[in-house]
Write a protein that holds these residues in place. Structure first.
Motif, mmCIF file in Angstrom:
data_model
loop_
_atom_site.group_PDB
_atom_site.id
_atom_site.type_symbol
_atom_site.label_atom_id
_atom_site.label_comp_id
_atom_site.label_asym_id
_atom_site.label_seq_id
_atom_site.Cartn_x
_atom_site.Cartn_y
_atom_site.Cartn_z
ATOM 1 N N PHE A 22 91.087 35.224 41.433
ATOM 2 C CA PHE A 22 90.926 35.587 40.029
ATOM 3 C C PHE A 22 92.273 35.601 39.303
ATOM 4 C CE2 PHE A 22 86.547 37.051 40.828
ATOM 5 C CZ PHE A 22 85.954 36.480 39.717
ATOM 6 N N TYR A 32 93.092 33.437 36.127
ATOM 7 C CA TYR A 32 93.709 33.984 34.924
ATOM 8 C C TYR A 32 94.894 33.119 34.484
ATOM 9 C CZ TYR A 32 96.523 36.745 31.837
ATOM 10 O OH TYR A 32 97.281 37.122 30.766
ATOM 11 N N GLU A 62 93.392 29.387 33.541
ATOM 12 C CA GLU A 62 92.323 29.212 32.559
ATOM 13 C C GLU A 62 92.425 30.159 31.365
ATOM 14 O OE1 GLU A 62 90.073 26.819 33.137
ATOM 15 O OE2 GLU A 62 90.663 26.347 35.186
ATOM 16 N N TYR A 63 92.995 31.321 31.563
ATOM 17 C CA TYR A 63 93.007 32.292 30.474
ATOM 18 C C TYR A 63 94.405 32.624 29.974
ATOM 19 C CZ TYR A 63 88.116 33.258 31.544
ATOM 20 O OH TYR A 63 86.769 33.148 31.737
ATOM 21 N N ARG A 66 97.894 33.312 28.577
ATOM 22 C CA ARG A 66 98.829 32.768 27.602
ATOM 23 C C ARG A 66 99.833 33.866 27.262
ATOM 24 N NH1 ARG A 66 97.358 29.317 29.303
ATOM 25 N NH2 ARG A 66 96.229 27.482 28.637
ATOM 26 N N ASN A 100 91.232 17.954 33.037
ATOM 27 C CA ASN A 100 90.678 18.645 31.880
ATOM 28 C C ASN A 100 89.375 18.011 31.405
ATOM 29 O OD1 ASN A 100 91.130 20.905 30.495
ATOM 30 N ND2 ASN A 100 92.448 20.009 28.942
ATOM 31 N N GLU A 101 89.215 16.695 31.662
ATOM 32 C CA GLU A 101 87.998 16.017 31.230
ATOM 33 C C GLU A 101 86.761 16.686 31.820
ATOM 34 O OE1 GLU A 101 90.688 14.508 32.121
ATOM 35 O OE2 GLU A 101 91.037 12.657 30.978
ATOM 36 N N ARG A 151 86.353 19.841 32.541
ATOM 37 C CA ARG A 151 86.042 21.049 31.776
ATOM 38 C C ARG A 151 85.386 20.680 30.458
ATOM 39 N NH1 ARG A 151 91.113 21.898 33.965
ATOM 40 N NH2 ARG A 151 91.335 23.701 35.332
ATOM 41 N N LYS A 200 82.139 28.989 29.303
ATOM 42 C CA LYS A 200 83.405 28.847 30.003
ATOM 43 C C LYS A 200 83.350 29.395 31.430
ATOM 44 C CE LYS A 200 88.311 29.813 29.641
ATOM 45 N NZ LYS A 200 89.446 29.779 28.729
ATOM 46 N N MET A 241 93.210 13.712 30.860
ATOM 47 C CA MET A 241 94.590 13.955 30.435
ATOM 48 C C MET A 241 95.282 12.652 30.091
ATOM 49 S SD MET A 241 96.169 16.840 32.789
ATOM 50 C CE MET A 241 95.084 17.983 33.573
ATOM 51 N N ALA A 256 100.177 20.917 32.339
ATOM 52 C CA ALA A 256 99.843 22.310 32.616
ATOM 53 C C ALA A 256 99.936 23.178 31.374
ATOM 54 C CB ALA A 256 100.757 22.857 33.685
ATOM 55 N N ASP A 257 100.924 22.889 30.552
ATOM 56 C CA ASP A 257 101.142 23.790 29.434
ATOM 57 C C ASP A 257 100.145 23.577 28.300
ATOM 58 O OD1 ASP A 257 104.622 23.718 30.064
ATOM 59 O OD2 ASP A 257 103.168 25.278 30.487
ATOM 60 N N GLY A 288 97.505 22.451 28.763
ATOM 61 C CA GLY A 288 96.331 22.296 29.577
ATOM 62 C C GLY A 288 95.085 23.056 29.191
ATOM 63 N N PRO A 289 94.358 23.430 30.207
ATOM 64 C CA PRO A 289 92.968 23.799 30.022
ATOM 65 C C PRO A 289 92.770 25.173 29.407
ATOM 66 C CG PRO A 289 93.600 23.929 32.322
ATOM 67 C CD PRO A 289 94.812 23.575 31.556
ATOM 68 N N SER A 290 93.314 25.416 28.266
ATOM 69 C CA SER A 290 93.082 26.723 27.692
ATOM 70 C C SER A 290 91.645 26.787 27.203
ATOM 71 C CB SER A 290 94.051 26.990 26.548
ATOM 72 O OG SER A 290 93.593 26.381 25.369
ATOM 73 N N GLY A 291 91.266 25.809 26.415
ATOM 74 C CA GLY A 291 89.879 25.684 25.997
ATOM 75 C C GLY A 291 89.273 26.977 25.496
ATOM 76 N N ASP A 292 90.025 27.710 24.683
ATOM 77 C CA ASP A 292 89.486 28.982 24.250
ATOM 78 C C ASP A 292 88.293 28.823 23.312
ATOM 79 O OD1 ASP A 292 92.618 30.620 24.451
ATOM 80 O OD2 ASP A 292 90.822 30.992 25.610
ATOM 81 N N ALA A 320 85.882 27.365 23.991
ATOM 82 C CA ALA A 320 84.668 27.406 24.796
ATOM 83 C C ALA A 320 84.299 28.829 25.215
ATOM 84 C CB ALA A 320 84.823 26.537 26.034
ATOM 85 N N ALA A 321 85.276 29.731 25.108
ATOM 86 C CA ALA A 321 84.977 31.106 25.482
ATOM 87 C C ALA A 321 84.100 31.723 24.406
ATOM 88 C CB ALA A 321 86.256 31.899 25.643
ATOM 89 N N SER A 381 86.187 36.913 32.265
ATOM 90 C CA SER A 381 87.551 36.973 31.746
ATOM 91 C C SER A 381 88.164 38.338 32.045
ATOM 92 C CB SER A 381 87.547 36.628 30.258
ATOM 93 O OG SER A 381 87.963 37.701 29.485
ATOM 94 N N ALA A 409 89.349 38.198 35.656
ATOM 95 C CA ALA A 409 90.560 37.398 35.799
ATOM 96 C C ALA A 409 91.758 38.152 35.248
ATOM 97 C CB ALA A 409 90.392 36.058 35.086
ATOM 98 N N THR A 410 91.611 38.662 34.024
ATOM 99 C CA THR A 410 92.724 39.392 33.422
ATOM 100 C C THR A 410 93.048 40.631 34.235
ATOM 101 O OG1 THR A 410 91.792 38.663 31.329
ATOM 102 C CG2 THR A 410 93.611 40.243 31.225
#
Lengths: 304, 324, 258
Positions: free
Chosen positions: A110, A114, A117-118, A120, A188-189, A191, A201, B1, B10-11, B13-17, B19-20, B30, B33-34
């Protein structure tokens, strides 16, 4: 000519590109010397590896041929007596490592999720930094911390479970890093394709991302297990040795292979010395087995 | 990519927020994970806090100077303990280990990335990695039962040749710092090699070709293109190796002869490191005050390795910033 | 200093793959020779055989001879390192050494050859940077990293680095393909100036560029993918572009011009 003329005349720019005659002597000699040095460094590094493996193998394999080694404990066997086995220690090592993995793997996976995927900004940087610090934390410090919590603060005994907790701290960073690497490799494709199908997500991560990265995660877990099984320091602080079989993680001392080696180390008697090398060989075999399994899994994942 | 640049994304990259969503599954996931991330950060804080909290009472009761005293008297009632000699032995053993391991590791990494036949580079690298898989207690017993007899003549030679220098002063100890350093060097070699190998491998082909096109020999190419490019990585790798050596416990505990009451600047003395003192004392953790003295030593070791690892991390981060 | 190159019956292989087949040509001193042709036709590969840079890639080898003023670069007693010192090269992407300052980049080749005297280095660096039309732009920041320059400046820095060792031939592998039009023009002007002193061979995808900078042009082509590249035709640039002998050359050139 490039034979850098040893003339002391500094003014003229040397006619470096003068012709095709060979290199100056000094340069080609330096080049050859460095080639030899670099090859020698590699061979030098192989010496201790071969030496250690040979030492442990040649001195330890005798007892391993006896099936009692795998089936019995050291209960009632004094240092001057031959016999007994390492079953109790193998069991302890496996159980402690398994419990450690049960706790460490979910947290580590996890955490990696984090990070990839999450995460930042500041918190993500802090997590990444702390994972690195955790990688470098000496195992004896991790053990002291668990001691301070488990024994001093809560007043519990030194038992197998406390050892597992200390090992958790050492295993987490290994698994986080390898999982993180694998998650980053997932294109990424994939996802986006999943999001485009209206998949939320979390399901995308759980159903698409994790399975794609699974083999890499397993490799990380196996390598992590190999690392913690060889750890001795947490056992010194938290896991007293016992010559008998103990299946309980929360009651009484529990043997492990490193402490079995340590226990036989202090004895100058031949039967104990034999057991010392035999238990060292057993530990190495266990660790190499996990390492090898990790590499095999990694090899498969490389194909992807 | 779209990796036109060849960098990993990577930077970006797949943040895709986007989609959240606010749905329950997403929130739970989440949060897990957090939460795990926060847990890891907190864990380090807890380590520092718990060690500090349990060291402080003992430090308050300490009648000797913690930083400068060489005493270690922790029996009930009269606490007199200091870390001066622990610090010296810990640092000098690790520094000697580094002095041996770093040059060899750089050589091995260069061999694996620039000299070895491509096809064999990988299996060769796995062999070196095997060194990292050997448990440290095995290094300890091997050093004690096997290597010691081979190191002894080397020591005698150095002692007779350079004995006038305090670091090489002759002593009659069997488990010396020097022996421990050699074993430590072997233990950290694969760590330093692995990271150095990685950075050397990333040297852009363009830089290597630029050097070769100027008429550089292979070694000159290594010197002008590979080593400067890899330098931050090698420094950072060495720091990680140093951190490992500083905290190594069981191998050092088995190898070093405990010589309380005497002290020498010589590398041919025995002694104890932070880790081996704690390990040697682990059987007598009975009262909190006594344990606290060992925990205080552990805290210093923690801070030391924290600092070394942080520096390693910063150096490698800086390199990333430059190369991208 | 400039010297002539004579190539005879050259085949280039990577492993068992034959990349270039049966090339013979002469390159005159103090001229600019352009290699043109479609992607994969082997022109860059062939260029790299002129200073044995193809050997850097695993499995690269040649059959035939490449002679510099009559001496075969591939004879046994010749060290590839010495060849590369004599035949300099500029690459497609500017590749200054990232850890070195502008000064150190230009001085790198001389230092490798054992030049240590500060004054000699300083003089050579100034001369080379002037030669590369870069001196005025960088003279106040010679100690700054070379990687901090713009793409066009970096490429001129690489040219300065290459000419600092006073090679006899300068190979350029699509030196402008990563640059904007203005930087490209600067490089082309530079090529025109330095051809007084060097034999220059340039690979380019840009037909107009070949027409603008070169005295002679060689057209390479390949029969099909997977087949080796061949030299189809070589001649004065004016003739190749106006009145080529071979049909393939004409198709290629007119196709490009639309």
């Amino acid at each position: 000519m490039s034979t850098v003329t040893s003339s002391t005349e500094p003014s003229a720019v040397p006619s470096v590109g003068g012709g095709l005659s060979g290199l100056s002597r000094g340069r080609s000699v330096t080049n050859s010397i460095m080639t030899v040095v670099v090859y020698a460094a590699f061979l030098l590094a192989l010496v201790p590896l071969a030496w250690i493996l040979w030492t442990v193998l040649s001195r330890g394999y005798g007892l391993l041929m006896d099936q009692n080694w795998w089936l019995t404990s050291q209960r009632g066997i004094t240092p001057r007596r031959v016999g007994g086995g390492a079953y109790h220690a193998i069991l302890g090592t496996l159980v402690q490592a398994a419990v450690c993995a049960l706790i460490a793997v979910p947290i580590a996976v996890f955490t990696a999720i984090y990070l990839v995927e999450y995460g930042r900004g500041k918190l993500a940087r802090a997590v990444s930094f702390m994972v690195d610090i955790l990688t470098g934390i000496p195992s004896i410090v991790a053990a002291l911390f668990i001691y301070a919590v488990w024994v001093t603060t809560f007043g519990f005994q030194r038992v197998g479970f406390a050892v597992s907790l200390a090992l958790v701290m050492l295993m987490i960073p290994v698994v986080v890093r390898s999982t993180e690497e694998m998650l980053k490799l997932v294109p990424n494709e994939l996802r986006e394709a999943s999001y485009a199908l209206g998949v939320p997500k979390w399901k995308t991560i759980a159903r698409i991302v994790i399975p794609t990265a699974l083999s890499g995660i397993i490799t990380g877990v196996l390598l992590g297990l190999a690392r913690v099984m060889g750890e001795t320091a947490p056992l010194l602080i938290l896991g007293p040795y016992s010559a008998s079989i103990n299946t309980s993680l929360v009651d009484g001392p529990m043997a492990a292979l490193p402490t079995m080696i340590k226990d036989n180390f202090g004895q100058a008697l031949q039967p104990a010395t034999d057991r010392l090398w035999a238990s060292a060989l057993t530990l190495i075999l266990l660790v190499l087995l996990l390492n090898g399994a990790g590499r095999v899994v990694a090899r498969f994942s490389a194909v992807r | 990519m779209t990796s036109i640049t060849g960098h990993s994304e990577a930077d970006a990259g797949p943040s895709g927020d986007m989609a959240a969503t606010g749905r329950v599954g997403d929130r739970i996931f989440s949060a897990l994970a957090t939460g795990s991330g926060v847990f890891v950060v907190t864990l380090i804080g807890l380590v520092a806090a718990f060690l500090l909290a349990q060291a402080v009472p003992s430090l308050m009761d300490n009648k000797a100077s913690f930083l400068t005293s060489r005493e270690w008297q922790v029996s009930a009632g009269d606490l007199r303990f200091g870390i001066a000699d622990l610090l010296w032995v810990t640092v000098i053993s690790s520094v000697i280990a580094m002095a041996i391991a770093v040059p060899v590791a750089i050589g091995v990494a260069l061999f694996l990335t620039q000299y070895a036949p491509r096809r064999l580079a990988r299996p060769f690298a796995s062999l070196i990695d095997l060194l990292a898989a050997v448990p440290s207690i095995v290094y300890g017993i091997w050093g004690y039962f096997v290597l010691r007899d081979f190191v002894q003549p080397v020591q005698s030679f150095v002692e007779s040749a350079l004995g006038w220098f305090p670091l090489f002063a002759p002593l009659t100890v069997s488990g010396t710092i020097f022996l421990a350093s050699i074993v430590l060097a072997i233990m950290i070699l694969p760590i330093i090699t692995a990271i150095s190998r990685e950075v050397f491998d990333q040297t852009p082909a363009a830089h290597k070709e630029a050097a070769l096109a100027l008429g550089a020999t292979r070694w000159e190419m290594v010197r002008t293109a590979v080593l400067p490019f890899g330098k931050p990585g090698v420094i950072s790798a060495s720091m990680l190796g140093l951190g490992r050596a500083l905290g190594e416990t069981i191998a050092v505990t088995l190898l070093l002869s405990v010589t309380r009451g005497t002290f020498s600047w010589s590398a041919f003395a025995g002694g104890e490191t932070f880790a081996s003192r704690i390990a040697n004392g682990s059987a007598e953790f009975d009262t909190p005050l006594k344990t606290g003295a060992y925990i205080a030593a552990g805290l210093v070791l923690f801070l030391l390795t924290f600092a070394v690892n942080a520096v390693a991390r910063i150096v490698i981060e800086r390199r990333k910033a430059f190369s991208e | 200093m400039a010297q002539r190159i004579d190539v005879k019956d050259l085949n280039v292989y990577y492993g068992s793959f034959k990349a270039v087949e049966d090339v013979s040509m002469s390159i005159e001193p103090r001229t600019v020779t352009a290699f043109i042709g479609p992607s994969g036709c082997g022109k860059s590969t062939f260029l790299r055989t002129l200073n044995r840079m193809h050997e850097v890639i695993a499995g690269g080898r040649v059959e035939g001879t490449v002679a510099l003023n009559g001496r075969d670069l591939y004879s046994k007693d010749i060290d590839p390192v010495a060849v590369r010192r004599t035949v300099g090269m500029v690459f497609q992407r500017p590749n200054p050494f990232p850890t070195m300052s502008i000064f150190d980049n230009v001085a790198a080749g001389l230092r490798l050859n054992g030049v240590k005297t500060k004054a000699v280095l300083a003089e050579a660096v100034e001369r080379s940077l002037k030669g590369a039309n870069l001196w005025n732009e960088v003279k106040d920041r010679l100690d700054k990293p070379g990687a901090g320059l713009s793409g066009g400046q970096q490429q001129r820095l690489c040219i300065a680095r290459a000419i600092a060792v006073e090679p006899q031939v300068l190979l350029m592998d699509e030196p402008c393909s990563a640059l904007d039009p203005i930087s490209t023009l600067a490089i082309e002007d530079l090529i025109d100036e330095i051809k007084q002193q060097y034999t220059i061979v340039i690979v380019t995808h840009n037909m107009q560029q070949a027409a603008r900078v070169s005295d002679r042009t060689a057209f390479f082509n390949l029969a099909a993918t997977g087949k080796p590249g061949r030299l189809i035709e070589m001649g004065d640039t004016a003739k190749i572009f106006s009145n080529p002998t071979e049909k393939a050359t004409e198709d290629y050139i007119s196709g490009r011009f639309g």
